[in-house]
Design a protein around this motif. Structure first.
Motif, PDB file in Angstrom:
ATOM      1  N   VAL A 125     -65.534 -90.716 -18.678  1.00  0.00           N
ATOM      2  CA  VAL A 125     -66.761 -89.915 -18.626  1.00  0.00           C
ATOM      3  C   VAL A 125     -66.589 -88.808 -17.592  1.00  0.00           C
ATOM      4  CG1 VAL A 125     -69.224 -89.862 -18.091  1.00  0.00           C
ATOM      5  CG2 VAL A 125     -68.277 -91.791 -19.367  1.00  0.00           C
ATOM      6  N   LEU A 126     -66.754 -87.578 -18.051  1.00  0.00           N
ATOM      7  CA  LEU A 126     -66.814 -86.412 -17.171  1.00  0.00           C
ATOM      8  C   LEU A 126     -68.272 -85.957 -17.136  1.00  0.00           C
ATOM      9  CD1 LEU A 126     -65.720 -84.039 -15.522  1.00  0.00           C
ATOM     10  CD2 LEU A 126     -65.154 -82.889 -17.679  1.00  0.00           C
ATOM     11  N   TYR A 127     -68.904 -86.134 -15.989  1.00  0.00           N
ATOM     12  CA  TYR A 127     -70.312 -85.791 -15.827  1.00  0.00           C
ATOM     13  C   TYR A 127     -70.402 -84.540 -14.965  1.00  0.00           C
ATOM     14  CZ  TYR A 127     -75.335 -86.586 -14.870  1.00  0.00           C
ATOM     15  OH  TYR A 127     -76.703 -86.465 -14.766  1.00  0.00           O
ATOM     16  N   ILE A 128     -70.695 -83.406 -15.597  1.00  0.00           N
ATOM     17  CA  ILE A 128     -70.815 -82.119 -14.920  1.00  0.00           C
ATOM     18  C   ILE A 128     -72.277 -81.929 -14.535  1.00  0.00           C
ATOM     19  CG2 ILE A 128     -70.467 -79.635 -15.134  1.00  0.00           C
ATOM     20  CD1 ILE A 128     -68.494 -80.329 -17.472  1.00  0.00           C
ATOM     21  N   TRP A 187     -61.638 -93.620 -16.496  1.00  0.00           N
ATOM     22  CA  TRP A 187     -62.171 -92.974 -15.298  1.00  0.00           C
ATOM     23  C   TRP A 187     -63.575 -92.418 -15.517  1.00  0.00           C
ATOM     24  CZ3 TRP A 187     -63.268 -87.990 -16.552  1.00  0.00           C
ATOM     25  CH2 TRP A 187     -62.467 -87.362 -17.526  1.00  0.00           C
ATOM     26  N   TYR A 188     -64.269 -92.250 -14.376  1.00  0.00           N
ATOM     27  CA  TYR A 188     -65.573 -91.588 -14.323  1.00  0.00           C
ATOM     28  C   TYR A 188     -65.503 -90.559 -13.213  1.00  0.00           C
ATOM     29  CZ  TYR A 188     -70.523 -90.898 -13.035  1.00  0.00           C
ATOM     30  OH  TYR A 188     -71.738 -90.355 -12.720  1.00  0.00           O
ATOM     31  N   LEU A 189     -65.775 -89.300 -13.558  1.00  0.00           N
ATOM     32  CA  LEU A 189     -65.792 -88.233 -12.557  1.00  0.00           C
ATOM     33  C   LEU A 189     -67.154 -87.565 -12.567  1.00  0.00           C
ATOM     34  CD1 LEU A 189     -64.459 -86.392 -10.469  1.00  0.00           C
ATOM     35  CD2 LEU A 189     -63.632 -84.963 -12.369  1.00  0.00           C
ATOM     36  N   ARG A 206     -61.601 -96.100 -12.649  1.00  0.00           N
ATOM     37  CA  ARG A 206     -61.253 -95.215 -11.541  1.00  0.00           C
ATOM     38  C   ARG A 206     -62.405 -94.232 -11.383  1.00  0.00           C
ATOM     39  NH1 ARG A 206     -57.896 -90.223 -10.865  1.00  0.00           N
ATOM     40  NH2 ARG A 206     -57.687 -90.122 -13.136  1.00  0.00           N
ATOM     41  N   THR A 207     -62.981 -94.162 -10.208  1.00  0.00           N
ATOM     42  CA  THR A 207     -64.179 -93.355  -9.999  1.00  0.00           C
ATOM     43  C   THR A 207     -63.890 -92.224  -9.026  1.00  0.00           C
ATOM     44  OG1 THR A 207     -64.939 -94.802  -8.215  1.00  0.00           O
ATOM     45  CG2 THR A 207     -65.711 -95.307 -10.448  1.00  0.00           C
ATOM     46  N   PRO A 247     -72.246 -96.970  -8.984  1.00  0.00           N
ATOM     47  CA  PRO A 247     -70.809 -96.762  -9.174  1.00  0.00           C
ATOM     48  C   PRO A 247     -69.935 -97.851  -8.553  1.00  0.00           C
ATOM     49  CG  PRO A 247     -71.858 -94.668  -8.709  1.00  0.00           C
ATOM     50  CD  PRO A 247     -72.900 -95.731  -8.485  1.00  0.00           C
ATOM     51  N   GLN A 248     -70.480 -98.592  -7.592  1.00  0.00           N
ATOM     52  CA  GLN A 248     -69.706 -99.705  -7.029  1.00  0.00           C
ATOM     53  C   GLN A 248     -69.381-100.729  -8.117  1.00  0.00           C
ATOM     54  OE1 GLN A 248     -71.485-101.586  -3.593  1.00  0.00           O
ATOM     55  NE2 GLN A 248     -70.229-103.406  -3.770  1.00  0.00           N
ATOM     56  N   ARG A 249     -70.378-101.070  -8.933  1.00  0.00           N
ATOM     57  CA  ARG A 249     -70.129-102.039 -10.011  1.00  0.00           C
ATOM     58  C   ARG A 249     -69.178-101.465 -11.058  1.00  0.00           C
ATOM     59  NH1 ARG A 249     -74.493-103.867 -13.243  1.00  0.00           N
ATOM     60  NH2 ARG A 249     -75.783-102.101 -12.641  1.00  0.00           N
ATOM     61  N   LEU A 250     -69.284-100.164 -11.303  1.00  0.00           N
ATOM     62  CA  LEU A 250     -68.379 -99.543 -12.274  1.00  0.00           C
ATOM     63  C   LEU A 250     -66.938 -99.635 -11.787  1.00  0.00           C
ATOM     64  CD1 LEU A 250     -67.944 -97.866 -14.833  1.00  0.00           C
ATOM     65  CD2 LEU A 250     -68.310 -95.810 -13.440  1.00  0.00           C
ATOM     66  N   ARG A 251     -66.733 -99.340 -10.542  1.00  0.00           N
ATOM     67  CA  ARG A 251     -65.372 -99.421  -9.984  1.00  0.00           C
ATOM     68  C   ARG A 251     -64.858-100.854 -10.032  1.00  0.00           C
ATOM     69  NH1 ARG A 251     -63.168 -99.991  -4.768  1.00  0.00           N
ATOM     70  NH2 ARG A 251     -61.169 -98.891  -4.543  1.00  0.00           N
ATOM     71  N   GLU A 252     -65.717-101.813  -9.697  1.00  0.00           N
ATOM     72  CA  GLU A 252     -65.309-103.213  -9.732  1.00  0.00           C
ATOM     73  C   GLU A 252     -64.985-103.681 -11.150  1.00  0.00           C
ATOM     74  OE1 GLU A 252     -68.695-105.005  -7.934  1.00  0.00           O
ATOM     75  OE2 GLU A 252     -68.026-104.640  -5.868  1.00  0.00           O
ATOM     76  N   SER A 253     -65.553-102.998 -12.162  1.00  0.00           N
ATOM     77  CA  SER A 253     -65.305-103.380 -13.551  1.00  0.00           C
ATOM     78  C   SER A 253     -63.990-102.841 -14.091  1.00  0.00           C
ATOM     79  CB  SER A 253     -66.455-102.893 -14.440  1.00  0.00           C
ATOM     80  OG  SER A 253     -66.342-101.499 -14.707  1.00  0.00           O
ATOM     81  N   GLY A 254     -63.295-102.026 -13.284  1.00  0.00           N
ATOM     82  CA  GLY A 254     -61.988-101.546 -13.710  1.00  0.00           C
ATOM     83  C   GLY A 254     -61.879-100.064 -13.931  1.00  0.00           C
TER      84      GLY A 254
END
Length: 488
Positions: free
Chosen positions: A16-19, A189-191, A114-115, A105-112
């Motif tokens: 996910v690219l969030y602009i 990844w999520y940016l 890259r943030t 985003p902490q839970r997202l990172r823990e789920s695998g």
């Protein structure tokens, strides 16, 4: 979310690219043709819109910091709990704040995943938590100094260092570097890419300065001088020179040109790195901004569409509808709930909003809620909300007028109608039929429309009560006498 939708999204684990831009009105984008000036040209953002779904009525928040906090908590501004202002938290105090009030985003990172986070942060007490919420964070906050377009940046918590580049271009450079890291890291990844453009004082890139100097097709909005039926703070605004406002509009739109170019660069980078097919691209802004409408200039936190409405585009070809528009009103927490659906994460029970995923599949659908709520606590968040409300009342008691005298407000959208209720004993409220009166010129909150007024108050009170309190010892509805007296 339906089971089939959950399986479709969660098994793919998309990037996910969030602009996320700053103070960008829908009037700046050609794809929002009902609102944009006829001379607006944003070819790259318009091309993105053709590959996805854009939302017509988007109310992220009314200020920069509350919009970002909503994006990190999934709560409306009045319901977000934590310490968001004041001196920067450090050591044990920061650890406790992160533990007591974690960002999602902490839970997202823990789920695998890259943030990453790049750009404007703006939460002074709590810098980006690298190693907790983010694998990498390159950020700027106003307290670091500089302007919105030339400023230092902190790389992963290091002391800020000067950067000579134009901020929009530099953030794009850094985002492309992030995208190019993917071959070295198998994780999705999520940016979150937060541009500082087009916040005022606006400064176009050198290559765009004066590019719109010859544009003269900028009509004065009818609402600029028609203020009958409006609350006192609008009636007391000074008269503006439309010539000067036009100059500001041209400069503002010249700033947008760099953002549009950056979207084109980012999309090309996704293609070059073979990531486009498995990447959700979101384009949004923290809020819009008024340039003359309702007498407001450079004002974004008044509860009118001309000030608040911002773009929201979701693109994931093959998964979401393409070149479609949803008329469903949307707020900031809706976007968070949608992201969690895309990532396959369960929302917390305390989160506000509803997932937009069904609308991304079929934009003609409607959400099941009776009304969409958004609130303006100005820049008073969490425990400071009561003090902020009291401070405004003191200013008004001392004779403050115009923008300084605007009280906090709660707003709902339901069907064709918008209801606005203000804090305080003045009992000011507004109702507009946006289908008949899109410029919000005729306030229907009067004795001739008593049944409508009572219905709108009931719905607004119901939505407020359904949210948690962002502070101890009370609830936000306590500051709205007309809403508090509504039966449960």
């Amino acid at each position: 979310m339906h089971a089939a939708q959950a399986e479709d999204v969660s098994t793919k684990r998309p990037n996910v690219l969030y602009i996320f831009t700053d103070d960008q009105s829908v009037r700046t984008l050609g794809c929002y043709s009902r609102d944009a000036y006829p001379w607006v040209k944003t070819p790259n953002i318009d091309a993105l819109a053709k590959t996805g779904v854009r939302f017509h009525s988007v109310y992220m928040a009314a200020y920069c910091m509350p919009a970002r906090i909503s994006m990190l908590t999934g709560n409306l501004p009045h319901a977000s709990r934590g310490l968001f202002q004041g001196a920067e938290l450090k050591g044990a105090a920061l650890e406790k704040e992160i533990q007591d009030h974690p960002f999602w985003p902490q839970r997202l990172r823990e789920s695998g995943y890259r943030t990453g986070m790049i750009g404007k942060w703006h939460i002074t007490s709590r810098p980006p938590a690298v190693g907790i919420d983010w694998d990498s964070a390159i950020h700027w906050s106003k307290d670091m100094g500089g302007s919105y377009y030339h400023h230092p940046m902190s790389f992963n918590g290091a002391p800020p260092k000067d950067d000579d580049g134009y901020s929009v271009d530099r953030y794009t450079d850094l985002a492309i570097d992030f995208l190019k890291e993917q071959p070295k890291d198998p994780r999705p990844w999520y940016l979150w890419l937060c541009y500082t453009g087009v916040h005022m004082p606006t400064e176009p890139a050198d290559r765009h300065k004066g590019a719109l100097g010859s544009v003269d097709d900028i009509p004065e909005p009818a609402s600029m001088r028609q203020r009958a039926g409006k609350p006192a703070y609008i009636r007391d605004l000074p008269e503006r020179s439309w010539t000067r406002v036009q100059d500001a509009i041209r400069r503002y739109h010249e700033c947008v040109m760099a953002i549009d170019e950056s979207v084109g660069r980012l999309m090309q980078a996704l293609k070059t790195t073979n990531q486009l097919e498995n990447t959700v691209v979101i384009f949004a802004s923290d809020q819009g901004i008024a340039y003359g409408q309702h007498g407001l200039v450079h004002k974004k936190d008044a509860p009118y569409d001309a000030a608040l409405r911002s773009p929201l585009i979701f693109s994931w070809p093959g998964h979401f509808a393409q070149d479609q528009v949803s008329e469903e009103p949307v707020n900031g927490p809706d976007v968070v709930r949608t992201l969690l659906d895309i990532f396959g994460l369960e929302p917390l029970k305390t989160m506000d909003g509803m997932s937009l995923l069904p609308l991304l599949k079929d934009p003609a659908q409607r959400l099941s809620r009776e009304a969409m709520l958004t609130t303006n606590v100005q820049n008073n968040m969490g425990q400071s909300i009561p003090q902020g409300v009291a401070r405004t009342e003191r200013l008004i008691a001392r004779g403050a007028k115009g923008e300084e005298a605007m009280r906090d407000w709660a707003m709902i959208r339901t069907g064709d109608y918008k209801y606005i209720g203000y804090c305080g004993e003045a009992n000011e409220e507004e109702i507009y039929n946006l289908a008949d009166d899109p410029e919000e010129l005729v306030n229907l909150a009067d004795t001739e429309h008593r049944t409508l007024v009572e219905e709108m108050r009931r719905k607004a009170a119901k939505e407020l009560r359904a949210t948690q309190s962002g502070f101890d010892r009370g609830h936000y509805i306590d500051f709205f006498p007309l809403l508090k007296q509504q039966p449960n």
